[in-house]
Design an enzyme around this catalytic site. Structure first.
Site, PDB file in Angstrom:
ATOM      1  N   ASP A 206       0.829  -1.205   0.000  1.00 47.61           N
ATOM      2  CA  ASP A 206       0.000   0.000   0.000  1.00 47.61           C
ATOM      3  C   ASP A 206       0.866   1.260   0.000  1.00 47.61           C
ATOM      4  O   ASP A 206       2.073   1.210   0.295  1.00 47.61           O
ATOM      5  CB  ASP A 206      -0.899  -0.035   1.252  1.00 47.61           C
ATOM      6  CG  ASP A 206      -2.239   0.661   1.034  1.00 47.61           C
ATOM      7  OD1 ASP A 206      -2.338   1.491   0.116  1.00 47.61           O
ATOM      8  OD2 ASP A 206      -3.165   0.389   1.807  1.00 47.61           O
TER       9      ASP A 206
ATOM     10  N   ASP B 132     -11.026   1.963  -3.066  1.00 50.90           N
ATOM     11  CA  ASP B 132     -11.474   1.591  -1.725  1.00 50.90           C
ATOM     12  C   ASP B 132     -12.981   1.450  -1.649  1.00 50.90           C
ATOM     13  O   ASP B 132     -13.512   1.019  -0.630  1.00 50.90           O
ATOM     14  CB  ASP B 132     -11.006   2.629  -0.690  1.00 50.90           C
ATOM     15  CG  ASP B 132      -9.612   2.310  -0.182  1.00 50.90           C
ATOM     16  OD1 ASP B 132      -9.121   1.199  -0.480  1.00 50.90           O
ATOM     17  OD2 ASP B 132      -9.018   3.155   0.503  1.00 50.90           O
TER      18      ASP B 132
HETATM   19  C1  GLA Z   1      -5.743   1.972   2.252  1.00 54.15           C
HETATM   20  C2  GLA Z   1      -6.188   0.802   1.391  1.00 54.15           C
HETATM   21  C3  GLA Z   1      -7.239   0.014   2.134  1.00 54.15           C
HETATM   22  C4  GLA Z   1      -6.688  -0.466   3.448  1.00 54.15           C
HETATM   23  C5  GLA Z   1      -6.174   0.712   4.248  1.00 54.15           C
HETATM   24  C6  GLA Z   1      -5.448   0.249   5.504  1.00 54.15           C
HETATM   25  O1  GLA Z   1      -6.736   2.898   2.396  1.00 54.15           O
HETATM   26  O2  GLA Z   1      -6.670   1.265   0.176  1.00 54.15           O
HETATM   27  O3  GLA Z   1      -7.671  -1.070   1.342  1.00 54.15           O
HETATM   28  O4  GLA Z   1      -5.660  -1.384   3.204  1.00 54.15           O
HETATM   29  O5  GLA Z   1      -5.279   1.500   3.501  1.00 54.15           O
HETATM   30  O6  GLA Z   1      -4.988   1.303   6.244  1.00 54.15           O
END
Ligand code: GLA
Length: 746
Positions: free
Chosen positions: A484, A549
């Site tokens: 990420d 997301d």
């Molecule tokens: C980001 C990712 C999510 C999740 C969060 C965790 O927003 O896109 O899918 O993994 O981080 O903090």
């Protein structure tokens, strides 16, 4: 002296032709489009126009890197400096190396001591054209600053419209079609990562281009940092597209003998509309994922320079990645259905919860368990601990190995979330090394999501990160990493006092490559607050994207359409989320949520312990349906059907057109009693198909009748495509999925 340079070159595969005009001082693309049988010099000469009033006697050619020295008045493709007074670049083509599908043009600017290599490689199967420019500082003593290095291609007059992928966090990859301006369209991304807002791609179409017909040309920049795409109409009426890395002044300096290769710009053309284009991309990427990707992308001399100062690009920054070979996961691999803990528990993960979730997941037929954020030391919210990549012993007293082992016992793989490029100010790492972050002299550090960006140009930082990741991967049986990156790079000053984004991006690639090299069995997913890093550059190291997301089913349909316009379904993470949706607050049935998620690399991201019995059964059935058809979904041809504001439809058709899975979704309240007939696409008009309703399981009474009637019938592929299938009444926010099987003639 021109060493073996022809007047023009014509490369072709079975569908496209590339013609490069070399009559002038620099190579210029004369044509890239539908395959031509033959091209002669007189045809190219005919493109030269007569003198226009108030213009040069001969208009400047649109070369691969036009400059003002050639009389070109558009945006220059190249801008370099050596000190304050040497900037007048004027390259002369001196040699061309050719093979059947590749051209390498070598040019020299003697005054500035620069060598330029333009490389054009046509993919024999798909006709995707990969272009790079390599700049070499041939001066033995002084450095060279590179301010701009954009690939420049002329655009045919009839491509007068554009479609971009744009959006925001939680609503990425939205398609936006518009008329090209008579001035310039400039899409610049300065987010320091690929961005949610400006995907590094652009589609050009004619006014008449539709889903299935007409010319369409895409460009994608294989790069995860800052980028520029411009389309400019020159005063004489010609249109030009330019694309490449966005370099800030002073960001890139080549030491004596050093060189820079621009990120690959990929051009894909189709005369079968946007469906034809998507299918070409999907084939190209699948082929690359099958082993050719590394060789196509891992250009070993992409970036090479000796050090003049810490800003100068090092030869080693990309070599690791470049020598890396094929992409991690071949297109043949079966992609396991996953459970991700994020929207199930957020930071509240611990041994007991996780074990319960694994049990439930196994019962549902899920095949991989991914432990998202919250598992490492002190990470109870988004305010702490990034950088401290050790397991939180309060949450997992015996570490994660027993969890992973339990997964394996239950037949699941184990995956883990990390965010290596970041550090929380409240972390042991930051307390020990406050100087390891990117910043901005004379301005206070700007936190985003309470975090700062580590300076990857410092070797000790990437060393620390590699060792931290390696420790986890050595100790725990992890088969998948969700990588990420949760903030833009606002303040980009690195340890050397220079602008960091270029170095940051190449150092990221090198780190990922190192991880891939050492742990080839570990698949990497690219995520950046959802779809902030979905691009062909990171695809050298990653084999799955998290496109957004949002798990809102309706929004997802739009995100997925944008994604699939260029990238194949098996790379697209698609999860069944909770209801109400955490981002939008909207509620949908499990039928719709699961029916939408099964079109990509399917996953679930909800607290499956809390499902009621009916939803649980529905989810289980959707997972099983996905598994039943995933080979088709992950290898077939994606095709969109006619769309309206209320109703969208699409199919994935097997290569031999013997089978298809098709969906129709009613997005909003229909304005008419019945949906529009479903006119399929991509089928074989001469085949007979049996059409079965396979989703949802609990149909309305009338829909059950409809399903039963279909059972005793067969339809010509031509009928299904031309007359279409009459549909039963559908509620808003619902979908139907069909399986089509060609009937074998006895
Ligand atoms: C980001 C990712 C999510 C999740 C969060 C965790 O927003 O896109 O899918 O993994 O981080 O903090």
């Amino acid at each position: 002296m021109r060493d073996g340079v022809e007047r023009f070159y014509h490369l072709k595969n079975t569908t496209v032709s590339l013609v490069v005009d070399c009559r002038g001082s620099q190579p210029a693309i004369a044509y890239f489009g539908t395959k031509l049988a033959n091209v002669s010099e007189s045809m190219i000469e005919q493109l030269d126009r007569h003198e226009a009033p108030a213009s040069l006697p001969v208009e400047a050619a649109i070369t691969l890197s036009p400059t003002h020295g050639m009389g070109y008045l558009g945006c220059p493709g190249l801008a370099v400096r050596r000190g304050r007074q040497q900037w007048q670049i004027s390259p002369q083509l001196v040699a061309c190396e050719t093979s059947e599908l590749e051209l390498r043009f070598i040019s020299v600017c003697e005054r500035l001591s620069i060598e330029i290599t333009h490389c054009l490689r046509l993919d024999g199967e798909t006709g995707v054209l990969a272009l790079t420019t390599t700049l070499k500082n041939a001066d033995p003593t002084t450095p060279l600053s590179v301010d701009q290095c954009l690939i420049t291609v002329p655009i045919q007059d009839h491509l007068s419209e554009a479609c971009e992928l744009t959006g925001r966090w939680g609503y990425e990859l939205q398609q936006n079609r518009f008329q090209l301006p008579n001035s310039s369209l400039v899409r610049e991304n300065r987010a320091g990562r690929t961005s949610h807002h400006r995907h590094p791609s652009l589609r050009l179409l004619s006014e008449n281009t539709t889903l299935g017909s007409g010319d369409a040309l895409d460009i994608q920049i294989a790069w995860s940092g800052n980028h520029t795409i411009r389309v400019e109409q020159l005063a004489d009426g010609r249109r030009v597209m330019q694309a490449g890395e966005l370099l800030e002044v002073g960001e890139l300096e080549l030491g004596p003998g050093g060189y820079y290769t621009s990120p690959e710009c990929l051009l894909c053309f189709s005369d079968n509309g946007s469906n034809g284009l998507s299918q070409r991309w999907h084939r190209f990427i699948r082929k690359a994922c099958g082993g050719h990707f590394g060789s196509a992308y891992g250009n070993p001399d992409r970036i090479h320079a000796d050090t003049v100062n810490s800003q100068t690009v090092h030869s080693d920054t990309i070599h690791d990645g470049a020598s890396n070979g094929a992409i991690s996961v071949s297109s043949q691999e079966t992609r396991p259905v996953q459970l991700n803990t994020w929207e199930a528990c957020y930071f509240d993960v611990n041994e007991a919860t996780v074990l319960e979730l694994i049990d439930e997941a196994a019962d549902l037929g899920i095949e991989r368990f991914v432990l998202d954020d919250g598992w490492f030391r002190g990470r109870n919210n988004d305010q702490t601990s990034l950088g401290d990549w050790q397991v939180d012993k309060h949450k997992f007293s015996s570490g994660l190995s027993p969890i992973a082992a339990y997964c394996n016992e239950k037949g699941l793989e184990f995956g883990l979330w990390i965010e290596p490029e970041m550090v929380s100010p409240d972390s042991d790492l930051y307390r020990a090394h406050p100087d390891w972050v990117l910043g901005f002299s004379n301005a206070p550090l700007v936190e985003a999501r309470n975090q700062l960006v580590l300076d990857l140009s410092r070797e000790e930082v990437t060393e620390y990160l590699f060792e931290s990741i390696a420790a986890l991967l050595n100790e725990i049986p992890i088969s998948y990493v969700k990588w990420d990156m949760n903030r833009d790079i606002h303040q980009m000053e690195n340890a050397g006092g220079h602008r960091a984004v270029h170095r940051q991006t190449t150092a990221l690639y090198a780190l990922m490559a190192r991880v891939r090299d050492r742990f080839p069995h570990v698949a990497i997913e690219s995520c950046a607050s959802g779809g902030g890093r979905v691009d062909m550059g990171v695809l050298q190291y990653a084999s799955r994207f998290w496109p957004s997301d949002t798990n809102d089913a309706l929004d997802r349909i739009a995100v997925q359409r944008g994604f699939l316009s260029m990238l194949p379904p098996e790379l697209m993470g698609a999860h069944v989320g909770p209801s109400p949706c955490h981002l939008t607050g909207r509620q949908y049935t499990m039928n719709l949520r699961a029916g939408v998620a099964l079109w990509g690399h399917m996953g679930v991201e909800a607290d499956i312990r809390a499902l009621n019995k009916a939803d649980r059964l529905t989810l289980e059935a959707a997972i099983s349906l996905h598994k039943q058809h995933r080979h088709l979904l992950h290898s077939g041809r994606y095709v969109e059907h006619e769309q309206s504001a209320q109703q969208v439809a699409w199919s994935v058709v097997s290569d031999d057109q013997g089978e298809a899975l098709s969906a129709v979704a009613m997005l909003h309240t229909p304005t008419t009693a019945f949906p529009k007939r479903m006119r399929f696409r991509g089928l074989d008009g001469s085949k007979q198909y049996q059409v079965q309703v396979v989703w949802p399981q609990d149909l309305s009474e009338k829909q059950v009748d409809f399903r039963e009637r279909l059972k005793s019938q067969c339809f010509g592929g031509d009928w299904l495509q031309q007359a279409g299938l009459a549909l039963p009444i559908m509620q808003p926010e619902s979908m139907l999925i069909f399986h089509l099987a060609a009937v074998k003639h006895s």
